[in-house]
Design a protein around this motif. Structure first.
Motif, PDB file in Angstrom:
ATOM      1  N   SER A 356       0.786  -1.201  -0.084  1.00  0.00           N
ATOM      2  CA  SER A 356      -0.026   0.077   0.155  1.00  0.00           C
ATOM      3  C   SER A 356       0.809   1.244   0.122  1.00  0.00           C
ATOM      4  N   GLU A 357       1.785   1.272   0.727  1.00  0.00           N
ATOM      5  CA  GLU A 357       2.694   2.361   0.763  1.00  0.00           C
ATOM      6  C   GLU A 357       3.356   2.703  -0.553  1.00  0.00           C
ATOM      7  N   LEU A 387     -10.968  -6.325   1.571  1.00  0.00           N
ATOM      8  CA  LEU A 387      -9.795  -6.069   2.335  1.00  0.00           C
ATOM      9  C   LEU A 387     -10.165  -5.218   3.563  1.00  0.00           C
ATOM     10  N   ALA A 388     -11.048  -4.106   3.413  1.00  0.00           N
ATOM     11  CA  ALA A 388     -11.339  -3.618   4.434  1.00  0.00           C
ATOM     12  C   ALA A 388     -12.107  -4.123   5.466  1.00  0.00           C
ATOM     13  N   SER A 412      -2.635   3.183   6.043  1.00  0.00           N
ATOM     14  CA  SER A 412      -1.913   3.233   4.907  1.00  0.00           C
ATOM     15  C   SER A 412      -2.565   3.270   3.537  1.00  0.00           C
ATOM     16  N   LEU A 413      -3.916   2.692   3.487  1.00  0.00           N
ATOM     17  CA  LEU A 413      -4.796   2.710   2.521  1.00  0.00           C
ATOM     18  C   LEU A 413      -5.379   3.853   2.182  1.00  0.00           C
ATOM     19  N   HIS A 430     -14.469   5.941  -4.083  1.00  0.00           N
ATOM     20  CA  HIS A 430     -13.645   4.755  -4.055  1.00  0.00           C
ATOM     21  C   HIS A 430     -13.000   4.580  -2.689  1.00  0.00           C
ATOM     22  N   SER A 431     -13.526   5.116  -1.788  1.00  0.00           N
ATOM     23  CA  SER A 431     -12.639   4.986  -0.326  1.00  0.00           C
ATOM     24  C   SER A 431     -12.841   3.598   0.204  1.00  0.00           C
ATOM     25  N   TYR A 432     -11.944   3.094   0.866  1.00  0.00           N
ATOM     26  CA  TYR A 432     -12.055   1.791   1.449  1.00  0.00           C
ATOM     27  C   TYR A 432     -12.813   2.001   2.781  1.00  0.00           C
TER      28      TYR A 432
END
Length: 437
Positions: A356-357, A387-388, A412-413, A430-432
């Motif tokens: 992610s980073e 994943l969230a 980090s997401l 599109h936010s997790y």
């Protein structure tokens, strides 16, 4: 006038005498046992940790009789033959050198495996003797990686891992880096995977192996998705290290399939193998790569050059790999479930954080990357990824380090604040972690 004793009184006297006699006998036996234990010394077992450096192989690599393995009494009354004791007093036992010299002789697979196993233990215990070894010794051990027996290869990998703890040998061991990568990517053996990956994780990563690493990443992904816990942990540690390399990050995120060998790709296009090599020789070479055995048999049957090939049984093939290659499985996110062991969960979360980073760095975002639908990127960071949800469940994991690492991945997401308005992929839709979640 005598006094008569009742029968009940006589019974009590007899019980007292019998009890006193039994107690005295027990004390005497206890005394003899303690005295005998103080005088005799326990037998020295050749499998005990303090005796693992003892030479146990005779001439020709044959195991010596048990009587020859017991220490002989020295002139000062102490045991003689313990290499670790001699080194502790500043002496060179020569055990490691004798084992290395014995390895040069011709032995069967079992004898070679035992010699390598004893060399490994000597390297860990006899530090001075191990440091006195030469690069030629490393090459000798490395040559065992070409042995036809997998057990010998595993023992050779363990020996190289032991030598890698000595700084001056690391550069020489790195010369076998590509060979180790080839072994773990072409042989489906969990013990070999564990030994090879432990060695790779203990060495600095040279730049010249990056092209080979790109080819074996799908194999690492397949090991990660297997059911062997120790192999999974070692594979994810290596992938986490590779994720920090800028030129390898995209290859990891887009990882989806094995690349076929050049000869196999030519056969897929309907071309015959090179005229300089017969079809049978090529078949023998490629049949060692078990994960292509089915496709190879079909293609060779259709090729112009006849070849005789007995395809390996299905059980020996790499699992979950068909003619289209290996894909990142739809259940890849099962690695993030709370039922996994804490050590594996922690390593998987570290891997996700580094990915992610890496994908949020400015130089990576400056390029418009395209990912396959079955890629690791889509499984972790795609619009349909769950994943969230998995991360939120791990926040309440019983192990604290897993909780902390899950929180790090969640942070980090989120796109950096300074580029949130500029990045089209970071808009609210599109936010997790939407407000509703």
């Amino acid at each position: 006038m005598g006094k008569n004793v009742s029968p009940l009184g006589q019974l009590d006297v007899r019980k007292s005498v019998v009890g006193l006699t039994i107690g005295a006998g027990a004390v005497y036996l206890l005394y003899k046992a303690i005295r005998a234990g103080m005088k005799c010394q326990p037998p020295l077992s050749t499998s005990s940790p303090t005796c693992i450096a003892r030479e146990c192989l005779g001439p020709g690599g044959r195991t010596r009789p048990q009587e020859d393995l017991l220490p002989k009494a020295s002139s000062v009354g102490g045991p003689k033959g313990l290499a670790i004791e001699r080194e502790r007093h500043g002496g060179d036992s020569g055990e490691l050198r004798r084992l290395l010299n014995s390895l040069e002789n011709r032995h069967d697979e079992y004898a070679k495996g035992m010699i390598l196993h004893n060399i490994t233990r000597c390297v860990y215990l006899l530090e001075a003797e191990a440091s006195a070894c030469t690069p030629d010794d490393i090459m000798l051990v490395g040559s065992m990686l070409d042995d036809k027996d997998n057990c010998v290869k595993i023992q050779a990998l363990n020996t190289l891992k032991a030598f890698s703890g000595i700084r001056k040998f690391r550069l020489k061991i790195q010369e076998h880096f590509i060979k180790v990568l080839e072994l773990i990517s072409t042989i489906w053996d969990s013990e070999l995977h564990i030994a090879g990956l432990r060695l790779l994780n203990n060495l600095p990563l040279p730049d010249f192996v990056h092209p080979q690493l790109r080819r074996v990443m799908p194999a690492l992904m397949e090991i990660l998705q297997s059911d062997y816990h120790l192999a999974q942990v070692q594979a994810i540690r290596l992938l986490s290290h590779l994720a920090q390399k800028n030129d390898l990050l995209y290859d990891i995120l887009n990882c989806q399939a094995f690349r076929k060998p050049l000869a196999l790709r030519r056969l897929s296009k309907g071309l015959a193998p090179e005229q300089t090599a017969s079809g049978a020789a090529m078949a023998q070479t490629l049949s060692s790569r078990r994960h292509w055995c089915r496709e190879l048999s079909v293609l060779l049957a259709q090729s112009a050059t006849p070849a005789t090939l007995s395809p390996a049984p299905c059980a020996s093939c790499w699992p979950n790999r068909g003619r289209s290659g290996v894909m990142v499985h739809a259940n890849f996110l099962n690695l993030f479930q709370a039922k996994q062991t804490g050590s594996l969960l922690f390593e998987v979360l570290v891997f996700a954080e580094r990915l992610s980073e890496g994908r949020n760095t400015p130089h990576y975002r400056a390029v418009k990357w395209h990912y396959n639908e079955q890629s690791l990127h889509e499984a972790l960071f795609g619009e349909k990824s769950r994943l969230a949800d998995r991360l939120l469940a791990l926040v309440i994991h019983p192990e604290e380090e897993v909780q902390i690492q899950a929180c790090k991945v969640i942070v980090s997401l989120q796109c950096p604040q300074d580029i949130r308005g500029q990045c089209s992929s970071c808009h609210t839709g599109h936010s997790y972690f939407n407000n509703g979640e």
